[in-house]
Design a protein around this motif. Structure first.
Motif, PDB file in Angstrom:
ATOM      1  N   GLY A   1      55.575  -2.974 -12.996  1.00  0.00           N
ATOM      2  CA  GLY A   1      56.527  -1.925 -13.243  1.00  0.00           C
ATOM      3  C   GLY A   1      57.913  -1.891 -13.738  1.00  0.00           C
ATOM      4  N   ARG A   2      57.990  -3.179 -14.318  1.00  0.00           N
ATOM      5  CA  ARG A   2      59.382  -3.443 -15.064  1.00  0.00           C
ATOM      6  C   ARG A   2      59.399  -4.556 -16.087  1.00  0.00           C
ATOM      7  NH1 ARG A   2      60.218  -5.793 -10.161  1.00  0.00           N
ATOM      8  NH2 ARG A   2      61.130  -7.946 -10.043  1.00  0.00           N
ATOM      9  N   VAL A   3      60.379  -4.417 -17.322  1.00  0.00           N
ATOM     10  CA  VAL A   3      60.478  -5.359 -18.109  1.00  0.00           C
ATOM     11  C   VAL A   3      62.226  -5.577 -17.786  1.00  0.00           C
ATOM     12  CG1 VAL A   3      60.538  -5.966 -20.457  1.00  0.00           C
ATOM     13  CG2 VAL A   3      59.013  -4.570 -19.570  1.00  0.00           C
ATOM     14  N   THR A   4      62.392  -7.119 -18.010  1.00  0.00           N
ATOM     15  CA  THR A   4      63.788  -7.450 -17.655  1.00  0.00           C
ATOM     16  C   THR A   4      64.159  -8.199 -18.620  1.00  0.00           C
ATOM     17  OG1 THR A   4      63.328  -9.325 -16.207  1.00  0.00           O
ATOM     18  CG2 THR A   4      63.851  -7.069 -15.181  1.00  0.00           C
ATOM     19  N   CYS A   5      65.452  -8.492 -19.016  1.00  0.00           N
ATOM     20  CA  CYS A   5      66.226  -9.222 -20.076  1.00  0.00           C
ATOM     21  C   CYS A   5      67.311 -10.151 -19.409  1.00  0.00           C
ATOM     22  CB  CYS A   5      66.753  -8.559 -21.128  1.00  0.00           C
ATOM     23  SG  CYS A   5      67.559  -9.505 -22.480  1.00  0.00           S
ATOM     24  N   ALA A   6      67.442 -11.144 -19.459  1.00  0.00           N
ATOM     25  CA  ALA A   6      68.248 -11.968 -18.939  1.00  0.00           C
ATOM     26  C   ALA A   6      68.787 -12.957 -19.744  1.00  0.00           C
ATOM     27  CB  ALA A   6      67.439 -12.980 -17.583  1.00  0.00           C
ATOM     28  N   ASP A   7      70.093 -13.587 -19.602  1.00  0.00           N
ATOM     29  CA  ASP A   7      70.978 -14.453 -20.343  1.00  0.00           C
ATOM     30  C   ASP A   7      70.268 -15.806 -19.792  1.00  0.00           C
ATOM     31  OD1 ASP A   7      72.411 -14.961 -18.135  1.00  0.00           O
ATOM     32  OD2 ASP A   7      73.946 -14.030 -19.107  1.00  0.00           O
ATOM     33  N   GLY A   8      70.815 -16.909 -20.426  1.00  0.00           N
ATOM     34  CA  GLY A   8      70.604 -18.282 -20.366  1.00  0.00           C
ATOM     35  C   GLY A   8      71.116 -18.693 -19.097  1.00  0.00           C
ATOM     36  N   ALA A   9      72.088 -17.971 -18.490  1.00  0.00           N
ATOM     37  CA  ALA A   9      72.323 -18.463 -16.927  1.00  0.00           C
ATOM     38  C   ALA A   9      71.578 -17.532 -15.938  1.00  0.00           C
ATOM     39  CB  ALA A   9      73.849 -18.077 -16.952  1.00  0.00           C
ATOM     40  N   GLY A  10      70.608 -16.668 -16.345  1.00  0.00           N
ATOM     41  CA  GLY A  10      69.701 -16.158 -15.478  1.00  0.00           C
ATOM     42  C   GLY A  10      70.304 -14.729 -15.093  1.00  0.00           C
ATOM     43  N   HIS A  11      71.450 -14.294 -15.534  1.00  0.00           N
ATOM     44  CA  HIS A  11      71.692 -13.096 -15.185  1.00  0.00           C
ATOM     45  C   HIS A  11      71.054 -11.888 -16.011  1.00  0.00           C
ATOM     46  CE1 HIS A  11      75.662 -15.590 -14.907  1.00  0.00           C
ATOM     47  NE2 HIS A  11      75.225 -15.345 -13.577  1.00  0.00           N
ATOM     48  N   THR A  12      70.727 -10.980 -15.005  1.00  0.00           N
ATOM     49  CA  THR A  12      69.919  -9.700 -15.804  1.00  0.00           C
ATOM     50  C   THR A  12      70.815  -8.858 -16.644  1.00  0.00           C
ATOM     51  OG1 THR A  12      68.407  -9.987 -13.951  1.00  0.00           O
ATOM     52  CG2 THR A  12      68.481  -7.661 -14.988  1.00  0.00           C
ATOM     53  N   LEU A  13      70.672  -8.675 -17.700  1.00  0.00           N
ATOM     54  CA  LEU A  13      71.435  -7.978 -18.657  1.00  0.00           C
ATOM     55  C   LEU A  13      70.892  -6.326 -18.418  1.00  0.00           C
ATOM     56  CD1 LEU A  13      71.746 -10.100 -21.638  1.00  0.00           C
ATOM     57  CD2 LEU A  13      73.009  -9.982 -19.817  1.00  0.00           C
ATOM     58  N   TRP A  14      69.386  -6.095 -18.533  1.00  0.00           N
ATOM     59  CA  TRP A  14      68.860  -4.677 -18.386  1.00  0.00           C
ATOM     60  C   TRP A  14      67.591  -4.875 -17.938  1.00  0.00           C
ATOM     61  CZ3 TRP A  14      64.564  -4.669 -21.189  1.00  0.00           C
ATOM     62  CH2 TRP A  14      64.568  -5.370 -22.375  1.00  0.00           C
ATOM     63  N   THR A  15      67.044  -3.815 -17.075  1.00  0.00           N
ATOM     64  CA  THR A  15      65.834  -3.599 -16.931  1.00  0.00           C
ATOM     65  C   THR A  15      65.181  -2.158 -17.321  1.00  0.00           C
ATOM     66  OG1 THR A  15      66.371  -4.769 -14.591  1.00  0.00           O
ATOM     67  CG2 THR A  15      64.395  -3.241 -14.732  1.00  0.00           C
ATOM     68  N   HIS A  16      63.697  -2.517 -17.810  1.00  0.00           N
ATOM     69  CA  HIS A  16      63.291  -1.110 -18.232  1.00  0.00           C
ATOM     70  C   HIS A  16      61.970  -0.944 -17.302  1.00  0.00           C
ATOM     71  CE1 HIS A  16      61.889   1.542 -21.266  1.00  0.00           C
ATOM     72  NE2 HIS A  16      60.586   1.335 -20.962  1.00  0.00           N
ATOM     73  N   ARG A  17      62.092   0.344 -16.875  1.00  0.00           N
ATOM     74  CA  ARG A  17      60.781   0.591 -15.894  1.00  0.00           C
ATOM     75  C   ARG A  17      59.507   1.126 -16.733  1.00  0.00           C
ATOM     76  NH1 ARG A  17      62.128  -1.458 -11.053  1.00  0.00           N
ATOM     77  NH2 ARG A  17      64.244  -1.328 -10.678  1.00  0.00           N
ATOM     78  N   CYS A  18      58.478   0.411 -16.509  1.00  0.00           N
ATOM     79  CA  CYS A  18      57.249   0.882 -17.062  1.00  0.00           C
ATOM     80  C   CYS A  18      56.176   1.348 -16.041  1.00  0.00           C
ATOM     81  CB  CYS A  18      56.881  -0.050 -18.034  1.00  0.00           C
ATOM     82  SG  CYS A  18      56.515  -1.853 -17.247  1.00  0.00           S
ATOM     83  N   THR A  19      55.091   1.612 -16.555  1.00  0.00           N
ATOM     84  CA  THR A  19      53.944   2.183 -15.448  1.00  0.00           C
ATOM     85  C   THR A  19      53.112   1.126 -15.201  1.00  0.00           C
ATOM     86  OG1 THR A  19      52.761   3.065 -17.492  1.00  0.00           O
ATOM     87  CG2 THR A  19      54.026   4.566 -16.029  1.00  0.00           C
ATOM     88  N   GLY A  20      52.959  -0.200 -15.802  1.00  0.00           N
ATOM     89  CA  GLY A  20      51.891  -1.010 -15.958  1.00  0.00           C
ATOM     90  C   GLY A  20      52.692  -2.432 -15.490  1.00  0.00           C
ATOM     91  N   ARG A  21      51.758  -3.709 -16.225  1.00  0.00           N
ATOM     92  CA  ARG A  21      52.226  -4.849 -15.807  1.00  0.00           C
ATOM     93  C   ARG A  21      52.111  -5.739 -17.094  1.00  0.00           C
ATOM     94  NH1 ARG A  21      48.100  -6.075 -13.460  1.00  0.00           N
ATOM     95  NH2 ARG A  21      48.715  -6.092 -11.180  1.00  0.00           N
ATOM     96  N   PRO A  22      53.365  -5.936 -17.733  1.00  0.00           N
ATOM     97  CA  PRO A  22      53.864  -6.756 -18.948  1.00  0.00           C
ATOM     98  C   PRO A  22      52.809  -7.988 -18.995  1.00  0.00           C
ATOM     99  CG  PRO A  22      56.021  -5.804 -17.959  1.00  0.00           C
ATOM    100  CD  PRO A  22      54.797  -5.643 -16.826  1.00  0.00           C
ATOM    101  N   ASN A  23      52.535  -8.157 -20.031  1.00  0.00           N
ATOM    102  CA  ASN A  23      51.382  -9.451 -20.100  1.00  0.00           C
ATOM    103  C   ASN A  23      51.935 -10.212 -21.372  1.00  0.00           C
ATOM    104  OD1 ASN A  23      50.167  -8.359 -22.836  1.00  0.00           O
ATOM    105  ND2 ASN A  23      49.045  -7.062 -21.135  1.00  0.00           N
ATOM    106  N   ALA A  24      52.764  -9.867 -22.165  1.00  0.00           N
ATOM    107  CA  ALA A  24      53.189 -10.567 -23.466  1.00  0.00           C
ATOM    108  C   ALA A  24      54.364  -9.722 -24.001  1.00  0.00           C
ATOM    109  CB  ALA A  24      52.082 -10.693 -24.517  1.00  0.00           C
ATOM    110  N   ALA A  25      55.285 -10.841 -24.658  1.00  0.00           N
ATOM    111  CA  ALA A  25      56.394  -9.902 -25.296  1.00  0.00           C
ATOM    112  C   ALA A  25      56.662 -10.861 -26.806  1.00  0.00           C
ATOM    113  CB  ALA A  25      57.531  -9.946 -24.281  1.00  0.00           C
TER     114      ALA A  25
END
Length: 299
Positions: free
Chosen positions: A59-83
């Motif tokens: 249900g989501r894709v997230t982007c984090a910086d090198g320190a592990g802080h979440t910068l954004w979250t994108h909601r989706c309807t499935g399960r991400p398998n590759a980027a």
């Protein structure tokens, strides 16, 4: 002008003289490679050059910086398998949580890397980044056996009648997986304008994801045979691991991975009358790089 169905070369030429030796062979009864689960902390689906990490969960894709802080979250309807990250864009392929006419194929999401905003929702199973905000997106099934190239705004740039594992380097090579019997797959190169340069034929319907070596040679595990294919699409058989059969079992699964100076090849064959049990063959294979030719003497 070349047409999209031309063959690039009439004959295979020898690849760089890599050599291999089997270090160990094991046979067991168990699950095929794709059903094995790795323990430990989940790795990011992709990372950018400036240290951003793309993670996926149901249900989501997230982007984090090198320190592990979440910068954004994108909601989706499935399960991400590759980027795949290219420039200021990220392409995320997903699995559907529900079974559909396309199996568990979910939408492919083209997102802005800066804030996770959705640029487009596309259809494709396997992707690759090709630089400059451009991506390849491939789809196979029913009458589809296609690769399309999109730019950073999701505009279609090019397309080819080919699909498989993408190898991006000085060009675009594809280890095709058509899942057909008899197999019609090859190792090919994609050229501008939909042109396909066709290399060696493959025997099996679904080759393993290839291993790319330092000189650009790719190792392909195909129907029990380990092949080397160079940048010019010249092919060499390095090892025959399992004897050829009259008809390849489409349920056979294969995997190939690099581990230091070795590669590990796994072939899982379904056991007759036992649909959930496989004979799993595992080879540890030592890689020997091409010998450097001696320099001519001045004497």
């Amino acid at each position: 002008m070349a047409n999209p169905e031309q063959s690039g070369r009439a004959q295979d030429t020898p690849s760089a003289p890599w050599r291999v030796g089997v270090v160990e062979y094991r046979q067991a009864t168990g699950l095929p490679p794709y059903e094995r689960r790795r323990a430990g902390k989940a790795r990011p689906l992709a990372s950018s050059r400036d240290g951003l990490h793309i993670h996926g969960a149901v249900g989501r894709v997230t982007c984090a910086d090198g320190a592990g802080h979440t910068l954004w979250t994108h909601r989706c309807t499935g399960r991400p398998n590759a980027a795949h990250v290219s420039g200021d864009r990220v392409l995320v392929t997903t699995d559907s949580l529900d079974y559909t006419p396309w199996g568990h194929l979910g939408p492919a999401l083209l997102l802005d890397l800066a804030d996770g905003a959705r640029i487009a929702e596309l259809r494709g199973k396997r992707g690759a980044a090709v630089g400059g905000g451009r991506f390849l997106l491939g789809l196979e099934g029913y009458d589809a056996f296609d690769t399309r190239q999109y730019d950073r705004d999701a505009s279609l740039v090019d397309s080819w009648r080919s699909y498989g594992h993408y190898v991006i380097g000085t060009g675009i090579r594809v280890v095709e997986t058509d899942r057909g019997l008899p197999a019609g797959s090859r190792v090919v190169r994609l050229l501008p304008g939909g042109v396909i340069e066709r290399g060696p034929r493959l025997s099996g319907p679904s080759a393993a994801r290839p291993v790319v070596l330092e000189d650009g040679t790719i190792l392909v595990l195909d129907a029990g045979v380990l092949r080397a294919v160079d940048r010019r699409l010249g092919a060499t058989v390095l090892a025959e691991l399992l004897p050829a059969t009259a008809e390849e079992d489409p349920r056979r699964t294969v995997s190939l991975r690099r581990e230091g100076g070795n590669v590990t090849a796994v072939i899982a064959e379904p056991r007759p009358g036992q649909p959930n049990r496989y004979t799993v063959h595992t080879w540890t294979i030592a890689l020997h790089p091409p010998r450097t030719p001696p320099r001519p003497s001045n004497g």
